[in-house]
Write a protein that holds these residues in place. Sequence first.
Motif, short mmCIF file in Angstrom:
data_model
loop_
_atom_site.label_atom_id
_atom_site.label_comp_id
_atom_site.label_asym_id
_atom_site.label_seq_id
_atom_site.Cartn_x
_atom_site.Cartn_y
_atom_site.Cartn_z
N LYS A 133 38.63 4.48 73.93
CA LYS A 133 39.42 4.97 72.79
C LYS A 133 38.58 5.00 71.53
O LYS A 133 38.54 6.00 70.81
CB LYS A 133 40.66 4.09 72.61
N ALA B 55 46.37 1.72 70.53
CA ALA B 55 45.41 2.44 69.70
C ALA B 55 46.02 2.77 68.34
O ALA B 55 47.21 2.96 68.21
CB ALA B 55 44.96 3.72 70.40
N PHE C 281 45.91 2.40 75.48
CA PHE C 281 46.02 3.51 74.53
C PHE C 281 47.23 3.37 73.63
O PHE C 281 47.21 3.84 72.49
CB PHE C 281 46.02 4.85 75.26
#
Length: 148
Positions: A136, A32, A29
């Motif tokens: 994600k 991301a 993440f």
Amino acid sequence: MVNNQSFRHIEILLIEDSPSDANLTIKGFLNAKIANNLHWVEDGETAINYLQQQGEFADAPRPDLILLDLNLPGMDGREVLTEIKSNPNLKCIPVVVLTTSTDEQDILRSYNLSANCYVTKPLDVYQFIQVVHLIKDFWLAAVALPPD
């Protein structure tokens, strides 16, 4: 693609007892391109306290997305899922079951308990990171999450 997540930070609650799996998820993440705040708790009881903003979590943000391991110590992920989906204030938060279990009964039970999706963690580190990126890409880029 532009959606409501493009303009605010996404709050993610990771409920995971394995520090190595949690670190891989957090790394995925962090890479991301979407602004997100990932909060990690290691067991079911702490997760419920977080979600109900009790004790040390009185100021905890409401998650937009929950990543839930099934095999937790104490209160397991199935019990956490039951608690979330039976609470009128929490039930609309999407819950992604992210677990090592490939047991068909776990999959069926999770969906019967209203999990929004069920993802089996790969054992390979590279594949695990790819799965996190897929989560994600889908949940934070393609899907419109419920408003606060």
